[in-house]
Design an enzyme around this catalytic site. Structure first.
Site, PDB file in Angstrom:
ATOM      1  CG  ASP A  69      42.543  36.893  46.114  1.00 25.99           C
ATOM      2  OD1 ASP A  69      43.159  36.373  47.055  1.00 25.99           O
ATOM      3  OD2 ASP A  69      41.299  36.880  46.023  1.00 25.99           O
ATOM      4  CG  ASP A  71      40.704  31.737  48.769  1.00 24.51           C
ATOM      5  OD1 ASP A  71      41.222  30.865  48.051  1.00 24.51           O
ATOM      6  OD2 ASP A  71      40.884  31.803  50.005  1.00 24.51           O
TER       7      ASP A  71
END
Length: 314
Positions: A69, A71
């Site tokens: 991922d 963020d």
């Protein structure tokens, strides 16, 4: 038609089975589109100059890979917000619009509230600010914005984990709700294999402002990872996924090894319950590992104290 019947017709797609089926259809469509875009970008990468390595490269491990991922996992903060800030400074939209945009995106993608109004608003605004712009222009601007606002926000500890997989001969993809073109820039700058991201519809190289399917969020990420694994011949049981958010539990559950990075409260609880490893770079310390270590073992990880302090000052 009576009012209550009209109301039922208008909102029925968001109720019960219809709501779940539609969200799942859009998530699957987003995942397939993202996997197609990732494969296309990887095959289109320009060849790099051949440099004699100091030591022989590891043999490729073709069936294992890592998925990160972006963020708050690979990067401090929300990449789409940094991107929007850069666009605002270039007068793509009014700076006064930035706060409202940020709140709606963060509420959906970080808070993960998938109610009707939040999902619709996030979907409609996700790429609306690039409607009418060419894909080429946005990629060129994205390169500039990465240098200005993102390069110094990469968590060094997470970057070290990604390099650990590369050093083992494995491929590494980013998986993010940010536009796939921006995700590709981040991946390329970090020397990773590629990226899975939200795919914006374009006609003749110009964005329409609409999405193909949905945001690559939640269940859509798991669909994208499975679709890419099918295309690339990966054994998901030998793959590793990393995230900070409870929203990414579907993706984390799709692979053999899951690692929580800078986890929110929900993911920390899930990780403890399932015996997933936990790493936390926000305080410059390595959080206690939970359960079985990752498939590559515990590597040397660098903290990000200075970057964390800088982020808090901002």
């Amino acid at each position: 038609m009576r009012w209550e019947n009209l109301e039922a017709v208008c909102v029925s797609p968001w109720r019960g089975r219809d709501k779940g089926q539609e969200l799942e259809r859009l998530a699957a469509l987003a995942g397939e589109a993202s996997a197609d875009a990732a494969v296309a970008m990887e095959s289109a990468n320009l060849p790099v100059p051949i440099i004699e390595p100091a030591s022989p490269p590891p043999p490729p491990d073709l069936t294992a890979a890592a998925f990160f991922d972006v963020d708050n996992t690979m990067m401090m903060g929300a990449s789409i917000f940094h991107f929007a800030r850069g666009l605002a400074s270039r007068k793509y939209f009014a700076t006064s619009d930035l706060a409202g945009f940020a709140w709606k995106q963060v509420k959906f993608r970080v808070g993960g509230r998938e109610d009707k109004d939040t999902v619709s608003s996030a979907r409609e605004q996700a790429l609306s600010f690039v409607a009418g712009k060419t894909v080429k222009e946005i990629i060129e601007v994205g390169e500039e914005i990465y240098d200005e606002l993102m390069a110094d926000k990469i968590w060094s500890g997470t970057r070290a984990l990604a390099q650990m997989h590369l050093d083992a001969g494995q491929r590494v993809w980013l998986v993010t709700a940010t536009p796939v073109e921006l995700a590709g820039i981040i991946s390329r700058r970090l020397g990773l294999t590629g990226a899975l991201g939200t795919v914006g519809e374009s006609v003749d190289g110009v964005y329409t402002g609409k999405l193909v399917g949905d945001l690559l969020h939640g269940r859509a990420k798991a669909h994208a990872v499975r679709a890419l694994a099918s295309r690339e011949g990966l054994d998901l049981r030998r793959c590793t996924a990393y995230s900070d958010s409870q929203n990414d539990v579907p993706m984390l559950s799709a692979v053999g090894t899951a690692v929580a990075i800078n986890p929110d409260a929900g993911l920390r609880e899930v990780a403890r319950a399932r015996g997933w490893e936990i790493r936390d770079f926000r305080t410059g310390r390595k959080a206690a590992k939970i359960g079985v270590p990752s498939v590559l073992g515990a590597g040397a990880l660098a903290g990000a104290v200075a970057a964390g302090l800088a982020y808090r000052r901002r």
